[in-house]
Design a protein around this motif. Structure first.
Motif, short mmCIF file in Angstrom:
data_model
loop_
_atom_site.label_atom_id
_atom_site.label_comp_id
_atom_site.label_asym_id
_atom_site.label_seq_id
_atom_site.Cartn_x
_atom_site.Cartn_y
_atom_site.Cartn_z
N SER A 168 0.90 21.52 23.58
CA SER A 168 1.44 20.25 24.05
C SER A 168 0.85 19.14 23.19
O SER A 168 -0.36 19.07 23.01
N ASP A 169 1.73 18.30 22.67
CA ASP A 169 1.27 17.21 21.80
C ASP A 169 1.01 15.97 22.64
O ASP A 169 1.90 15.19 22.94
N ASN A 170 -0.24 15.82 23.04
CA ASN A 170 -0.65 14.66 23.83
C ASN A 170 -1.25 13.56 22.96
O ASN A 170 -1.89 12.66 23.46
N GLY A 171 -1.05 13.68 21.66
CA GLY A 171 -1.60 12.71 20.72
C GLY A 171 -3.01 13.04 20.27
O GLY A 171 -3.60 12.30 19.50
N HIS A 172 -3.55 14.14 20.76
CA HIS A 172 -4.92 14.52 20.42
C HIS A 172 -5.02 15.95 19.93
O HIS A 172 -5.99 16.64 20.22
N LEU A 173 -4.03 16.40 19.19
CA LEU A 173 -4.07 17.76 18.66
C LEU A 173 -5.08 17.84 17.52
O LEU A 173 -5.20 16.93 16.71
N SER A 174 -5.78 18.96 17.48
CA SER A 174 -6.69 19.19 16.36
C SER A 174 -5.83 19.50 15.13
O SER A 174 -4.65 19.85 15.26
N PRO A 175 -6.38 19.39 13.94
CA PRO A 175 -5.61 19.75 12.74
C PRO A 175 -5.11 21.20 12.79
O PRO A 175 -3.99 21.48 12.37
N ASP A 176 -5.93 22.11 13.35
CA ASP A 176 -5.50 23.51 13.46
C ASP A 176 -4.33 23.66 14.43
O ASP A 176 -3.39 24.42 14.18
N ASN A 233 1.55 24.29 15.36
CA ASN A 233 2.83 23.77 15.86
C ASN A 233 3.85 23.63 14.74
O ASN A 233 5.03 23.95 14.90
N TYR A 234 3.41 23.17 13.57
CA TYR A 234 4.30 23.02 12.43
C TYR A 234 4.86 24.37 12.00
O TYR A 234 6.06 24.54 11.79
N ARG A 235 3.98 25.37 11.88
CA ARG A 235 4.43 26.70 11.44
C ARG A 235 5.33 27.36 12.48
O ARG A 235 6.30 28.02 12.13
N LEU A 236 5.02 27.18 13.75
CA LEU A 236 5.87 27.72 14.80
C LEU A 236 7.24 27.06 14.77
O LEU A 236 8.27 27.72 14.89
N VAL A 263 -3.75 30.61 15.49
CA VAL A 263 -4.44 29.40 15.02
C VAL A 263 -5.53 29.79 14.04
O VAL A 263 -5.66 29.20 12.96
N SER A 264 -6.31 30.81 14.38
CA SER A 264 -7.38 31.29 13.48
C SER A 264 -6.80 31.81 12.17
O SER A 264 -7.32 31.53 11.09
N TYR A 265 -5.69 32.55 12.27
CA TYR A 265 -5.06 33.11 11.08
C TYR A 265 -4.54 32.02 10.15
O TYR A 265 -4.71 32.08 8.93
#
Length: 151
Positions: free
Chosen positions: A39-47, A52-55, A147-149
Motif C-alpha cells: 500500500s502506497d501511503n507515501g512512506h514506501l521504502s526504496p525496496d 511495486n514497480y516490478r510487480l 523484495v530481498s531478491y
C-alpha cells in the motif's frame, strides 16, 4: 490449501522455494499464492517502491497478453456456454494458436485490443472460509522474499 502444487513447479528464490503465483492489484488480499503491491501511503521504502514497480510491469505484460489474446480470439470476450472442461479446452486452444501466431509474426491489428479488466473475481467464494490473518502472514513472507531478491 486451495491449490495443490507439484514440487517441481517451485522455484528457489533468495533461498526460499516459491510456488507459482497470481499477480493481483491492491484490491486483493495478500495470500501465499496471490501477490499484491505494498500500500502506497507515501512512506514506501526504496525496496518496497522497487517491488511495486516490478510487480506493476509484470501485470502490464500479462494485461497486454490478455488484450491481444481477446482481440485475436473474440470468443474470449463473452461467456462461453459450454461444459467447464470444454471451456478450458477452448481457452487453451486460443492460447496455443495465439502463441503460434506470435512466433510466426502474424500481423495483429492493435485496434482489436480489448481494454476491459482481465479478471475481476480471482478470489472466489471458496476463499471466504480462510483465516486471512494466518494466510496473509505467509503472503507477507513470500512478498518479502521478492523484495530481498529485487533489492
Amino acid at each position: 490449501m486451495l491449490f495443490e502444487q507439484e514440487e517441481e513447479w517451485k522455484q528457489l528464490l533468495a533461498g526460499r522455494k516459491i510456488s507459482p503465483l497470481i499477480i493481483g492489484d491492491a484490491a486483493y488480499p495478500l495470500l501465499p499464492w496471490l501477490l499484491k503491491p505494498f500500500s502506497d501511503n507515501g512512506h514506501l521504502s526504496p525496496d518496497q517502491a522497487r517491488f511495486n514497480y516490478r510487480l506493476s510491469r509484470a501485470r502490464m505484460v500479462v494485461e497486454c497478453f490478455f488484450g491481444r489474446l481477446k482481440g485475436r480470439w473474440r470468443i474470449l470476450l463473452t461467456k462461453i456456454d459450454a461444459d467447464l472442461t470444454k471451456v478450458v479446452d477452448v481457452v487453451l486452444a486460443c492460447c496455443v494458436l495465439h502463441n503460434f501466431c506470435e512466433v510466426m509474426s502474424q500481423e495483429f491489428d492493435p485496434s482489436l485490443t480489448e481494454q476491459s479488466a482481465v479478471v475481476t473475481d480471482l478470489v472466489d467464494e471458496s476463499c471466504e472460509d480462510l483465516n486471512y490473518n494466518v494466510v496473509a502472514q505467509s503472503g507477507q513472507e513470500v512478498r518479502n522474499t521478492f523484495v530481498s531478491y529485487f533489492g
